[in-house]
Design an enzyme around this catalytic site. Structure first.
Site, PDB file in Angstrom:
ATOM      1  N   TYR A 115      28.461  17.106  60.637  1.00 29.55           N
ATOM      2  CA  TYR A 115      28.439  16.998  61.952  1.00 29.55           C
ATOM      3  C   TYR A 115      26.999  16.529  62.428  1.00 29.55           C
ATOM      4  O   TYR A 115      26.178  15.414  63.336  1.00 29.55           O
ATOM      5  CB  TYR A 115      29.080  18.044  63.224  1.00 29.55           C
ATOM      6  CG  TYR A 115      30.337  18.433  63.180  1.00 29.55           C
ATOM      7  CD1 TYR A 115      30.793  17.015  64.613  1.00 29.55           C
ATOM      8  CD2 TYR A 115      31.052  19.295  63.025  1.00 29.55           C
ATOM      9  CE1 TYR A 115      32.742  17.779  63.795  1.00 29.55           C
ATOM     10  CE2 TYR A 115      32.122  19.932  62.963  1.00 29.55           C
ATOM     11  CZ  TYR A 115      32.819  18.421  63.299  1.00 29.55           C
ATOM     12  OH  TYR A 115      34.645  18.924  63.176  1.00 29.55           O
ATOM     13  N   ASN A 138      38.762   9.776  68.102  1.00 30.86           N
ATOM     14  CA  ASN A 138      39.343   8.663  67.367  1.00 30.86           C
ATOM     15  C   ASN A 138      39.975   7.969  67.292  1.00 30.86           C
ATOM     16  O   ASN A 138      41.257   8.712  67.146  1.00 30.86           O
ATOM     17  CB  ASN A 138      38.940   9.559  65.937  1.00 30.86           C
ATOM     18  CG  ASN A 138      39.249   8.457  64.824  1.00 30.86           C
ATOM     19  OD1 ASN A 138      39.185   6.825  65.167  1.00 30.86           O
ATOM     20  ND2 ASN A 138      38.350   8.846  63.461  1.00 30.86           N
ATOM     21  N   CYS A 146      37.437  10.897  60.475  1.00 25.22           N
ATOM     22  CA  CYS A 146      36.903  11.838  61.275  1.00 25.22           C
ATOM     23  C   CYS A 146      36.987  13.653  60.274  1.00 25.22           C
ATOM     24  O   CYS A 146      36.642  14.175  60.764  1.00 25.22           O
ATOM     25  CB  CYS A 146      37.560  11.533  62.358  1.00 25.22           C
ATOM     26  SG  CYS A 146      39.076  11.834  62.567  1.00 25.22           S
ATOM     27  N   HIS A 147      37.748  13.187  60.290  1.00 25.88           N
ATOM     28  CA  HIS A 147      38.673  14.847  58.691  1.00 25.88           C
ATOM     29  C   HIS A 147      37.167  15.247  57.912  1.00 25.88           C
ATOM     30  O   HIS A 147      37.146  15.709  56.940  1.00 25.88           O
ATOM     31  CB  HIS A 147      39.943  14.172  57.613  1.00 25.88           C
ATOM     32  CG  HIS A 147      40.043  13.059  56.893  1.00 25.88           C
ATOM     33  ND1 HIS A 147      40.669  12.117  57.251  1.00 25.88           N
ATOM     34  CD2 HIS A 147      39.670  13.291  55.398  1.00 25.88           C
ATOM     35  CE1 HIS A 147      40.221  11.156  56.491  1.00 25.88           C
ATOM     36  NE2 HIS A 147      40.072  12.092  55.379  1.00 25.88           N
ATOM     37  N   GLU A 173      41.949  13.984  48.737  1.00 26.53           N
ATOM     38  CA  GLU A 173      41.055  13.229  48.618  1.00 26.53           C
ATOM     39  C   GLU A 173      39.503  14.219  47.576  1.00 26.53           C
ATOM     40  O   GLU A 173      38.658  13.323  46.613  1.00 26.53           O
ATOM     41  CB  GLU A 173      39.387  12.698  49.577  1.00 26.53           C
ATOM     42  CG  GLU A 173      40.534  12.112  51.059  1.00 26.53           C
ATOM     43  CD  GLU A 173      39.537  11.435  52.365  1.00 26.53           C
ATOM     44  OE1 GLU A 173      38.320  11.332  51.120  1.00 26.53           O
ATOM     45  OE2 GLU A 173      40.136  10.742  53.074  1.00 26.53           O
TER      46      GLU A 173
END
Length: 181
Positions: A115, A138, A146-147, A173
Site C-alpha cells: 500500500y 475499486n 487490487c488483490h 497467480e
C-alpha cells in the site's frame, strides 16, 4: 443517449473460480465487476450504475461484454493475463482513480505491491491508508488488480471480495502456494 453521453449500459453474471461475477459495460468499456453477484449484491451494483448513468442497465451479453467474458474466462482457466480491455473509469474519480490507474498499469500478473509503495508511486508518500480506501472503492476488481496490493509486513490487508477470495486470486497467480488441504 443519456446526459453522460452513454447510449447503453449492459450487464451479465458469469461464473468464475471465485463465484458469480457481475460484469457491466458501456460503449466506453468495462465499467464494473462485482463479486458474489447474487441477490442484494447484484441489485446494489445495478442501482449504483443506474444512479451514475441515469439509465437502468440492460441484461445482455452482447459485443460490449464479449471481450471481458473471454478475458476473465481465460484468466480463471489459469492463463497468465494482464487485461488489455477498454475500461470506463466513470465509477471512480480523483485520487482513487489515479491510484487504480497506476495499479492497473504497473503491477503485473503474479506480482504484489505494498500500500505504501503504491502511495509513493502516485506522489503521496504516507498515504497508505488512502490507497487502501481506493482499493476498497475499486469498481473493476480482478481486472484492475487490487488483490495484488498487500501490507508491507507481508499481510494480505483487506479486500472487498473477502480475504478468502484474495487468497484464491493470489494462489491462481502463483503468488501464494496452493493450500495443502
Amino acid at each position: 443517449m443519456n446526459e453522460h453521453g452513454q447510449s447503453r449500459v449492459e450487464w451479465t453474471v458469469v461464473a468464475s473460480g471465485i463465484g458469480p461475477l457481475l460484469l457491466a459495460a458501456t460503449d466506453q468499456g468495462l465499467v464494473s465487476v462485482t463479486f458474489h453477484a447474487e441477490g442484494a449484491a447484484r441489485e446494489k451494483a445495478l442501482g449504483r450504475i443506474e444512479e451514475r448513468f441515469g439509465v437502468r442497465p440492460t441484461e445482455s451479453a452482447s459485443d460490449l461484454l464479449a471481450g471481458p467474458i473471454r478475458a476473465l474466462s481465460a484468466y480463471f482457466a489459469g492463463e497468465p493475463r494482464d487485461f488489455a480491455l477498454p475500461l470506463d473509469w466513470s465509477l471512480s474519480s480523483g485520487f482513487n482513480r489515479q491510484v487504480l490507474r497506476e495499479l492497473a498499469t504497473t503491477v503485473p500478473y503474479g506480482t504484489v505491491v505494498g500500500y505504501g509503495t503504491l502511495a509513493e508511486r502516485v506522489g503521496s508518500p504516507g498515504a497508505a491508508q488512502a490507497v487502501g480506501a481506493a482499493m476498497g472503492s475499486n469498481p473493476l476488481p480482478v481486472v484492475v488488480p487490487c488483490h495484488r496490493v498487500v501490507e508491507s509486513d507481508g499481510g494480505l490487508g483487506g479486500f472487498s471480495g473477502g480475504l478468502e477470495t484474495k487468497r484464491r486470486l493470489l494462489t491462481l497467480e502463483g503468488v501464494l502456494p496452493e493450500p495443502l488441504f
